[in-house]
Design a protein around this motif. Sequence first.
Motif, PDB file in Angstrom:
ATOM      1  N   THR A   2       0.855  -1.414  -0.031  1.00  0.00           N
ATOM      2  CA  THR A   2       0.007  -0.038  -0.002  1.00  0.00           C
ATOM      3  C   THR A   2       0.958   1.087  -0.053  1.00  0.00           C
ATOM      4  OG1 THR A   2      -1.617  -1.130   1.276  1.00  0.00           O
ATOM      5  CG2 THR A   2      -1.770   1.188   1.139  1.00  0.00           C
ATOM      6  N   LEU A   3       0.671   2.056  -0.869  1.00  0.00           N
ATOM      7  CA  LEU A   3       1.313   3.489  -0.920  1.00  0.00           C
ATOM      8  C   LEU A   3       0.828   4.331   0.169  1.00  0.00           C
ATOM      9  CD1 LEU A   3       1.178   4.075  -4.722  1.00  0.00           C
ATOM     10  CD2 LEU A   3       3.134   3.097  -3.508  1.00  0.00           C
ATOM     11  N   GLU A   4       1.681   4.590   1.311  1.00  0.00           N
ATOM     12  CA  GLU A   4       1.147   5.370   2.231  1.00  0.00           C
ATOM     13  C   GLU A   4       1.574   6.900   1.893  1.00  0.00           C
ATOM     14  OE1 GLU A   4      -0.189   4.364   5.084  1.00  0.00           O
ATOM     15  OE2 GLU A   4       0.239   2.176   4.473  1.00  0.00           O
ATOM     16  N   ARG A   5       0.280   7.602   1.972  1.00  0.00           N
ATOM     17  CA  ARG A   5       0.404   8.964   1.554  1.00  0.00           C
ATOM     18  C   ARG A   5      -0.903   9.654   2.335  1.00  0.00           C
ATOM     19  NH1 ARG A   5      -1.092   6.357  -2.625  1.00  0.00           N
ATOM     20  NH2 ARG A   5      -2.645   7.198  -3.902  1.00  0.00           N
ATOM     21  N   PRO A   6      -0.969  10.858   2.454  1.00  0.00           N
ATOM     22  CA  PRO A   6      -2.438  11.415   2.934  1.00  0.00           C
ATOM     23  C   PRO A   6      -3.469  11.427   2.192  1.00  0.00           C
ATOM     24  CG  PRO A   6      -0.526  12.935   2.916  1.00  0.00           C
ATOM     25  CD  PRO A   6       0.186  11.708   2.472  1.00  0.00           C
ATOM     26  N   ILE A   7      -4.746  11.389   2.475  1.00  0.00           N
ATOM     27  CA  ILE A   7      -5.737  11.394   1.559  1.00  0.00           C
ATOM     28  C   ILE A   7      -5.923  12.908   1.127  1.00  0.00           C
ATOM     29  CG2 ILE A   7      -8.103  11.501   1.395  1.00  0.00           C
ATOM     30  CD1 ILE A   7      -7.564   8.706   2.195  1.00  0.00           C
ATOM     31  N   ALA A   8      -6.028  12.867  -0.510  1.00  0.00           N
ATOM     32  CA  ALA A   8      -6.029  14.124  -1.185  1.00  0.00           C
ATOM     33  C   ALA A   8      -7.282  14.928  -0.671  1.00  0.00           C
ATOM     34  CB  ALA A   8      -5.833  13.873  -2.767  1.00  0.00           C
ATOM     35  N   PRO A   9      -7.299  16.175  -0.912  1.00  0.00           N
ATOM     36  CA  PRO A   9      -8.761  16.919  -0.698  1.00  0.00           C
ATOM     37  C   PRO A   9      -9.609  16.527  -2.071  1.00  0.00           C
ATOM     38  CG  PRO A   9      -6.959  18.426  -1.354  1.00  0.00           C
ATOM     39  CD  PRO A   9      -6.337  17.002  -1.113  1.00  0.00           C
ATOM     40  N   ASP A  10     -10.825  16.704  -1.528  1.00  0.00           N
ATOM     41  CA  ASP A  10     -11.902  16.544  -2.937  1.00  0.00           C
ATOM     42  C   ASP A  10     -11.536  17.798  -3.492  1.00  0.00           C
ATOM     43  OD1 ASP A  10     -14.418  17.331  -4.092  1.00  0.00           O
ATOM     44  OD2 ASP A  10     -15.041  15.296  -3.209  1.00  0.00           O
ATOM     45  N   PRO A  11     -11.641  17.684  -5.025  1.00  0.00           N
ATOM     46  CA  PRO A  11     -11.005  18.872  -5.773  1.00  0.00           C
ATOM     47  C   PRO A  11     -12.172  19.838  -5.754  1.00  0.00           C
ATOM     48  CG  PRO A  11     -11.852  17.036  -7.003  1.00  0.00           C
ATOM     49  CD  PRO A  11     -11.592  16.594  -5.921  1.00  0.00           C
ATOM     50  N   PRO A  71      -8.649  12.036  -7.446  1.00  0.00           N
ATOM     51  CA  PRO A  71      -7.772  12.763  -6.480  1.00  0.00           C
ATOM     52  C   PRO A  71      -6.742  12.136  -5.987  1.00  0.00           C
ATOM     53  CG  PRO A  71      -9.984  12.823  -5.473  1.00  0.00           C
ATOM     54  CD  PRO A  71      -9.820  12.022  -6.901  1.00  0.00           C
ATOM     55  N   ASP A  72      -7.009  10.719  -5.838  1.00  0.00           N
ATOM     56  CA  ASP A  72      -5.932   9.886  -5.063  1.00  0.00           C
ATOM     57  C   ASP A  72      -4.708   9.243  -5.893  1.00  0.00           C
ATOM     58  OD1 ASP A  72      -7.786  10.023  -2.707  1.00  0.00           O
ATOM     59  OD2 ASP A  72      -9.166   8.636  -3.661  1.00  0.00           O
ATOM     60  N   ALA A  73      -4.821   9.454  -7.157  1.00  0.00           N
ATOM     61  CA  ALA A  73      -3.690   8.967  -8.023  1.00  0.00           C
ATOM     62  C   ALA A  73      -2.447   9.534  -7.273  1.00  0.00           C
ATOM     63  CB  ALA A  73      -3.796   9.404  -9.231  1.00  0.00           C
ATOM     64  N   PRO A  74      -1.360   8.721  -7.419  1.00  0.00           N
ATOM     65  CA  PRO A  74      -0.026   9.046  -6.711  1.00  0.00           C
ATOM     66  C   PRO A  74       0.763   9.812  -7.815  1.00  0.00           C
ATOM     67  CG  PRO A  74      -0.103   6.617  -7.259  1.00  0.00           C
ATOM     68  CD  PRO A  74      -1.406   7.012  -7.742  1.00  0.00           C
ATOM     69  N   THR A  75       0.174  11.080  -8.243  1.00  0.00           N
ATOM     70  CA  THR A  75       1.073  11.896  -9.336  1.00  0.00           C
ATOM     71  C   THR A  75       1.211  13.443  -8.731  1.00  0.00           C
ATOM     72  OG1 THR A  75      -1.155  12.764  -9.920  1.00  0.00           O
ATOM     73  CG2 THR A  75      -0.480  10.827 -10.978  1.00  0.00           C
ATOM     74  N   GLY A  76       0.597  13.580  -7.590  1.00  0.00           N
ATOM     75  CA  GLY A  76       0.796  15.165  -7.288  1.00  0.00           C
ATOM     76  C   GLY A  76      -0.307  16.040  -8.013  1.00  0.00           C
ATOM     77  N   SER A  77      -0.979  15.716  -8.838  1.00  0.00           N
ATOM     78  CA  SER A  77      -1.920  16.387  -9.272  1.00  0.00           C
ATOM     79  C   SER A  77      -3.241  15.606  -9.868  1.00  0.00           C
ATOM     80  CB  SER A  77      -1.326  17.019 -10.838  1.00  0.00           C
ATOM     81  OG  SER A  77      -1.059  16.141 -11.610  1.00  0.00           O
ATOM     82  N   PRO A 129      -8.421   2.153  -1.731  1.00  0.00           N
ATOM     83  CA  PRO A 129      -9.474   2.402  -2.808  1.00  0.00           C
ATOM     84  C   PRO A 129      -9.282   4.011  -3.143  1.00  0.00           C
ATOM     85  CG  PRO A 129     -10.466   1.282  -0.882  1.00  0.00           C
ATOM     86  CD  PRO A 129      -9.060   1.664  -0.686  1.00  0.00           C
ATOM     87  N   HIS A 130      -9.584   4.093  -4.509  1.00  0.00           N
ATOM     88  CA  HIS A 130      -9.550   5.449  -5.116  1.00  0.00           C
ATOM     89  C   HIS A 130     -10.951   6.013  -5.306  1.00  0.00           C
ATOM     90  CE1 HIS A 130      -5.067   5.770  -6.603  1.00  0.00           C
ATOM     91  NE2 HIS A 130      -4.968   4.845  -5.749  1.00  0.00           N
ATOM     92  N   ARG A 131     -11.089   7.305  -4.976  1.00  0.00           N
ATOM     93  CA  ARG A 131     -12.381   7.842  -5.332  1.00  0.00           C
ATOM     94  C   ARG A 131     -12.348   8.240  -6.753  1.00  0.00           C
ATOM     95  NH1 ARG A 131     -11.413  12.382  -1.304  1.00  0.00           N
ATOM     96  NH2 ARG A 131      -9.290  11.999  -1.841  1.00  0.00           N
TER      97      ARG A 131
END
Length: 177
Positions: A2-11, A71-77, A129-131
Amino acid sequence: MTLERPIAPDPYELLPTVSSFTVTSDDVQNGEPMDATFAHGSVGGDNLSPQLAWSGFPAETRGFVVTCFDPDAPTGSGFWHWVLVNLPADVTSLPRGVAEADLGGAFTVRNDYGERGYGGAAPPAGDRPHRYVFAVHALDVDRLDLAPDASPAYVGFNLTFHTLARAVTRPTYQVKQ
């Protein structure tokens, strides 16, 4: 893994507030896992866009834009899966697997796969799971003055100035390891 990173905000929480209306689907449900029918072929899916229908938008609506963003893709964007521009105001639903030729002059811009059209879910195997944020934007103009080679970010920039209201549903998708 699992890629550990914070949950991205809803755009849409980061943009100016607009009123809302209702989007429904026979295929995807808010907060629920999507079927592989709506996932990308690279993860064994059928790569079909889900059926969507909307109602309750402002009477002064002159057109629509439909988008799907992860928004959960591991891209920074994040990752744009679908940007369908310039739907006429009398179009209030899309069938499963809608073809651009059937959209009354509307068009899609390239998604982040580099393709025009819908590109299904394909999060990294083993990731949480990605949104998938499906949004219908009700516009104050008949059409955005954009060409099919516009980027999803540029479409989003233009949407900020022409969105009267927005309807959103957020199904999820996960590829098990």
